[in-house]
Design a protein around this motif. Structure first.
Motif, mmCIF file in Angstrom:
data_model
loop_
_atom_site.group_PDB
_atom_site.id
_atom_site.type_symbol
_atom_site.label_atom_id
_atom_site.label_comp_id
_atom_site.label_asym_id
_atom_site.label_seq_id
_atom_site.Cartn_x
_atom_site.Cartn_y
_atom_site.Cartn_z
ATOM 1 N N UNK A 43 13.342 17.270 -22.823
ATOM 2 C CA UNK A 43 13.195 17.490 -24.259
ATOM 3 C C UNK A 43 13.894 18.783 -24.648
ATOM 4 N N UNK A 44 14.524 18.792 -25.807
ATOM 5 C CA UNK A 44 15.104 20.011 -26.366
ATOM 6 C C UNK A 44 14.826 20.044 -27.863
ATOM 7 N N UNK A 45 14.291 21.159 -28.325
ATOM 8 C CA UNK A 45 13.939 21.310 -29.728
ATOM 9 C C UNK A 45 14.435 22.649 -30.261
ATOM 10 N N UNK A 46 14.712 22.687 -31.561
ATOM 11 C CA UNK A 46 15.023 23.945 -32.228
ATOM 12 C C UNK A 46 13.700 24.581 -32.631
ATOM 13 N N UNK A 47 13.230 25.523 -31.818
ATOM 14 C CA UNK A 47 11.957 26.176 -32.107
ATOM 15 C C UNK A 47 12.063 27.061 -33.345
ATOM 16 N N UNK A 48 13.181 27.780 -33.484
ATOM 17 C CA UNK A 48 13.446 28.639 -34.639
ATOM 18 C C UNK A 48 14.914 28.458 -34.998
ATOM 19 N N UNK A 49 15.197 28.221 -36.267
ATOM 20 C CA UNK A 49 16.575 27.871 -36.622
ATOM 21 C C UNK A 49 17.175 28.726 -37.725
ATOM 22 N N UNK A 50 16.530 29.836 -38.106
ATOM 23 C CA UNK A 50 17.070 30.675 -39.181
ATOM 24 C C UNK A 50 17.388 32.077 -38.676
#
Length: 399
Positions: free
Chosen positions: A258-265
């Motif tokens: 699994x790969x997720x964008x935990x924080x994107x800003x």
């Protein structure tokens, strides 16, 4: 009364300390770490044609016996042994320092329960050749084994706390099992070594013995910092995408689950650290839209579920101190306090828990040139110094 405009509440740049810093940073060879000595021929400082200074013994050891040339260990310029000359300026400086050196230095004043340079240097190891422009450090469990990434032919080096090199791996390159340009390193609870390789736009995972397991690169643009979350997932900052990724890896099957964008800003995120007690995550940003000449850094701390708790920046911190504070490496200590390295000043700071605003306290104010990595292990603060390519171990012991 000492009115030195430096660290809050202590005299970091008083004359006695300044003389000590001169002896450490200027009056010793940065290859062998032996003091220059004009009475011993081999220890005399010599100017290379590129402007750097080494002792005569190191120049002889590094030069080609037939060609009479050597590659400067600092700028890599090819220099002729015949063109070296005695460094008279250091001779004069050494005589001046010895004539001004006090017989017994003043006891450091206290501030907030800490002495200036509260942690004392216990030992150091490495140096040019053993380490080449190191950029990241991590501890392999609690056994006292350190994993370091650098610009050597084999990019990952493993040491014990005595400075003995145990083994190395990760040959330079982009092939399977090779590392192009390592930036940071982390060790998982199971002992797997994780290296960010922005040169190959990848994250590469190895066993502790250096066997390659998996390369992760499909969704990464410029991976930079890495740490492990308390959940076991990898936390990887992508400086180009402005994202902190949360990656789950099945190491047995060698696949990304699994790969997720935990924080994107985020703005150019680099260093990342996870608190082992709370699961909070600290991310160091290097915003690129700042026009001021001095470095601008923003430190954000998030909950274990990646909700913003608080943030501070180098400008705000500078208002609380009389030095222009920069920030690079970041870690949490066992009390959940945030600790940062200042590569410009050669300092290590504790910022406290940041909940009610940072509380600046200097932890290390001596013996560092350009700290780029931090590790806490068994009550020791271990610092990776990119200035002289060394590992330096500090503690509050008096011996």
């Amino acid at each position: 009364m000492d009115n030195s405009p430096d660290l809050p509440g202590c005299s970091y740049l008083n004359p006695e300390r300044t003389l000590g810093e001169i002896q450490i940073n200027l009056l010793e060879c940065k290859v062998c770490f032996e003091p220059f000595n004009f009475q011993q021929r081999g220890r005399r400082p010599q100017n290379l044609s590129c402007g750097h200074v080494l002792c005569l013994e190191c120049i002889t050891a590094l030069s080609h016996p037939l060609l009479g040339k050597l590659e400067c260990p600092f700028c890599r310029q090819l220099c002729s042994v015949d063109s070296t000359s005695p460094c008279q300026a250091l001779n004069d400086l050494q005589e001046l320092v010895l004539s001004r050196r006090p017989s017994s230095p003043d006891r450091p004043r206290r501030t907030s329960g800490l002495t200036c340079a509260a942690l004392q240097l216990q030992t150091s190891f490495g140096g040019w050749g053993t380490l080449v422009n190191p950029t990241g450090i991590a501890a392999l469990g609690t056994s006292g084994t350190l994993v370091i990434v650098h610009d050597g032919e084999k990019r990952v080096v493993v040491f014990n706390l005595l400075g003995r090199k145990l083994h190395s791996f990760g040959k330079k390159g982009k092939a399977v099992g090779e590392i192009c340009y390592p930036m940071d390193v982390a060790v998982t609870p199971a002992g797997y070594v994780v290296v960010t390789d922005p040169g190959d736009r990848a994250v590469k995972v190895f066993t502790s013995r250096g066997n390659h397991l998996i390369t992760i690169k499909d969704f990464l643009q410029l991976p930079w910092g890495v740490d492990t979350h308390i959940s076991g997932h990898l936390l990887v900052s992508d400086a180009q995408a402005g994202v902190l990724f949360r990656i789950k890896v099945d190491y047995t099957q060698r696949v990304v689950v699994e790969s997720q964008k935990a924080i994107s800003d985020l703005q150019c995120p680099r260093a990342v650290a996870c608190c082992r007690v709370t699961g909070n995550t600290a991310v160091m940003e290097h915003p690129t839209d700042i026009t001021e000449r001095r470095p601008y850094r923003r430190l954000r701390v998030f909950t274990k579920d990646f909700h913003l708790l608080y943030q501070t920046d180098s400008f705000s911190l500078t208002l609380q101190s009389t030095v222009q504070l920069n920030m690079s490496a970041v870690i949490f200590d066992e009390d959940r306090d945030v600790i940062v390295a200042d590569p410009d000043q050669g300092l290590i700071w504790s910022l406290g828990k940041l909940k009610n605003g940072p509380v600046l306290a200097p932890l290390v104010g001596n013996h560092l040139i350009r700290p780029v990595g931090l590790v806490l292990l068994n009550d020791m603060l271990i610092t990776l110094d990119g200035g002289d390519h060394t590992v330096k171990i500090f503690s509050n012991k008096l011996d």
